[in-house]
Design an enzyme around this catalytic site. Structure first.
Site, short mmCIF file in Angstrom:
data_model
loop_
_atom_site.label_atom_id
_atom_site.label_comp_id
_atom_site.label_asym_id
_atom_site.label_seq_id
_atom_site.Cartn_x
_atom_site.Cartn_y
_atom_site.Cartn_z
N GLU A 96 -11.48 -11.49 10.09
CA GLU A 96 -10.71 -11.73 8.99
C GLU A 96 -11.01 -10.62 7.91
O GLU A 96 -10.53 -10.60 6.65
CB GLU A 96 -10.86 -13.00 8.14
N THR A 145 0.68 -1.30 -0.05
CA THR A 145 -0.08 0.00 0.12
C THR A 145 0.85 1.20 -0.01
O THR A 145 1.90 1.19 0.27
CB THR A 145 -0.79 0.00 1.10
#
Length: 546
Positions: free
Chosen positions: A452, A440
């Site tokens: 999750e 990112t």
């Protein structure tokens, strides 16, 4: 009235001292005669009051007399100093202002002796002590008593110091010097012993009798016309009262002088005057020899080892004669062992404190990390994500720039946990966290949303840019392999993307739109990325279907 033979000594002393004061009037033109006469009258009055105290019976009257005795007694030390100053040719030093300052402590002392409510500050709680035919009154001493006593001691030492300087600059006959030494040192020592109450008769002051001895000595010198011709006595009164170690070496390296402190600490034999430093213990002999070669300056020296180790500040100076020629070296050693130990202890405590502070700072960093980060994945947690998202939306609104939110879910995560255990599931979550941290942008914020699910906030990212980044992450995760207990784990993710302001103007709306897009990605087969537009369109079709 009571009779005691012990009263005759102070009474005779009072008469003798008064007689000397009267006789000295014939020599009033001589230097220092006026302060000398004042000293004799003060000493005579002191002795007379003490004698009266011994023969009166009522305790109250005796207490009064023993307070009144300090009226003359308070001015004896200033009289000695003024006498020495005038005798040594420094009468110009005694100005009115200095004289007034000199008499402050004596005047305050007199006020305290005349004010019963203030007795606790000076002397209080009288007690009668009877020893045969002698009865004395002793007092508890208040704080001002020690100020008064210390002040008198300082004045006496100043007088002795002035005489010492005069001795070094003027040749004097030995007999006169000894007379003047005896004249000051005898009552000085007697006063110390009386103050410390080291006397054969408790409460009995020997000072009046010894002041009479001083009067006889100075009176005899007065008769010879040579009263107070500068006889320094500082050797006994100054050097031996100095706590520092003082040693004087001649230019030939011989021991010329030393004080009592140096004799005790350095182990100097009493007969060492005139001997070489070799008679001293090796450590001290080496120290003096070493610094005798460089006789000027200051340094820090260490003597001894282990528990016997001592540290001294050493000052070495040259002693010159009247023609400026060096005749010896003066060594002054000030023991700073305790100060150094305190400094070392303080340094160690400071180091320990610094270590504790560093530990606290690390704990604070860890607490801040735990407050904003998910422990398992190392990503930001949901609470911090909410704060960042609100701030990022506000900034995007001000700048009129896009902002996209990506919501990610690991597919079939429950089946993975059931098949391989929770530890395997944790490893997959950690792998996802590592992927998001590594792929990112620096301006993006990756967070663990819960379970999750993950959220990525992408500032300035349009919908197309966010969709592209989400698909890259999907492909990277699909290709990832995680080794666990001889198994090779792999999985896929689904993602939903929503963009500000198109899909929502606030954080709740935007997250709900991304969540709907994620739901659509899962509902249409998983391992894919859906935009909020697609989710909304699909929902509309479902609502309008027949």
């Amino acid at each position: 009235m009571i009779y005691t033979p012990y009263a005759w000594l102070p009474l005779a002393s009072a008469i003798l001292l008064a007689s000397i004061a009267v006789y000295a009037g014939y020599y009033r033109r001589l230097a220092a005669c006026r302060p000398f006469r004042a000293l004799m009258w003060l000493s005579s009055l002191f002795s007379l009051i003490f004698a009266l105290n011994l023969v009166v019976a009522p305790l109250g009257l005796r207490v009064l007399l023993l307070h009144l005795i300090y009226i003359p007694g308070a001015f004896i030390a200033p009289a000695i100093l003024i006498m020495v100053v005038e005798h040594t040719g420094h009468a110009a030093w005694i100005t009115r202002r200095r004289l007034g300052a000199l008499l402050i402590v004596p005047v305050v002392t007199v006020i305290l002796t005349l004010t019963p409510p203030l007795y606790p500050l000076f002397r209080h709680s009288p007690q009668m002590i009877v020893d045969g035919s002698l009865s004395n009154v002793v007092f508890s001493r208040g704080p001002w008593y020690w100020i008064y006593y210390g002040y008198g001691t300082v004045l006496s030492i100043c007088a002795l110091a002035i005489l010492t300087v005069s001795l070094l600059t003027h040749a004097q006959r030995r007999q006169e010097m000894l007379l003047l030494i005896l004249g000051i040192i005898v009552p000085f020592l007697a006063d110390i012993l009386t103050t410390l109450r080291i006397t054969p008769l408790p409460g009995y002051a020997w000072t009046p009798l010894l002041l009479a001895c001083t009067g006889v000595i100075y009176g005899w010198a007065l008769l010879r016309g040579q009263i107070f011709t500068v006889v320094p006595i500082a050797r006994g009164a100054v050097m031996d009262h100095i706590e520092d170690l003082v040693i004087v070496l001649s230019t030939q390296g011989q021991i010329a002088d030393f004080n009592s402190a140096a004799q005790v600490v350095c182990g100097i034999p009493p007969q060492a005057i005139g001997a070489l430093v070799d008679v001293l213990p090796p450590a001290w002999a080496d120290l003096l020899r070493c610094h005798d070669r460089e006789p000027m300056g200051k340094s820090e020296v260490t003597v001894g080892l282990g528990e016997e180790r001592h540290i001294y500040d050493l000052v070495v100076s040259t002693i010159n004669d009247r023609r400026g020629r060096p005749v010896g070296h003066l060594f002054i050693l000030h023991d700073v062992t305790e100060r150094k130990r305190a400094e070392d202890a303080l340094r160690e405590a400071n180091q320990s404190l610094q270590a504790q502070l560093a530990e606290i700072q690390q704990l604070q960093i860890l607490l801040r990390e735990q407050a904003t980060h998910d422990v398992l994945t190392g990503l930001f947690n949901r609470r911090y994500m909410q704060e960042i998202l609100d701030q990022s939306l506000a900034h995007a609104a001000r700048e009129r720039s896009p902002l996209s939110v990506m919501m990610i879910d690991i597919d079939h995560f429950k089946k993975l946990n059931d098949a391989y255990g929770h530890k395997a599931g944790d490893m997959m979550l950690q792998a996802m966290g590592a992927l998001l941290r590594g792929q990112t942008r620096q301006m993006d914020t990756a967070c663990r949303y819960g379970g999750e699910e993950f959220v990525v906030i992408m500032s300035t990212a349009t919908l197309d840019m966010a969709m592209g980044r989400a698909d890259e992450l999907r492909q990277a995760f699909e290709e990832m392999r995680v080794e666990y207990d001889s198994h090779e784990l792999q999985g896929t993710i689904s993602a939903g993307v929503a963009t500000f302001p198109k899909h929502g103007g606030d954080s709740d709306t935007l997250l709900r739109a991304a969540d709907q897009a994620l739901y659509m990605a899962k509902a249409t087969g998983r391992n894919r990325v859906c935009a909020a537009d697609t989710a909304l369109g699909a929902a509309s079709k479902l609502l309008t279907a027949p």
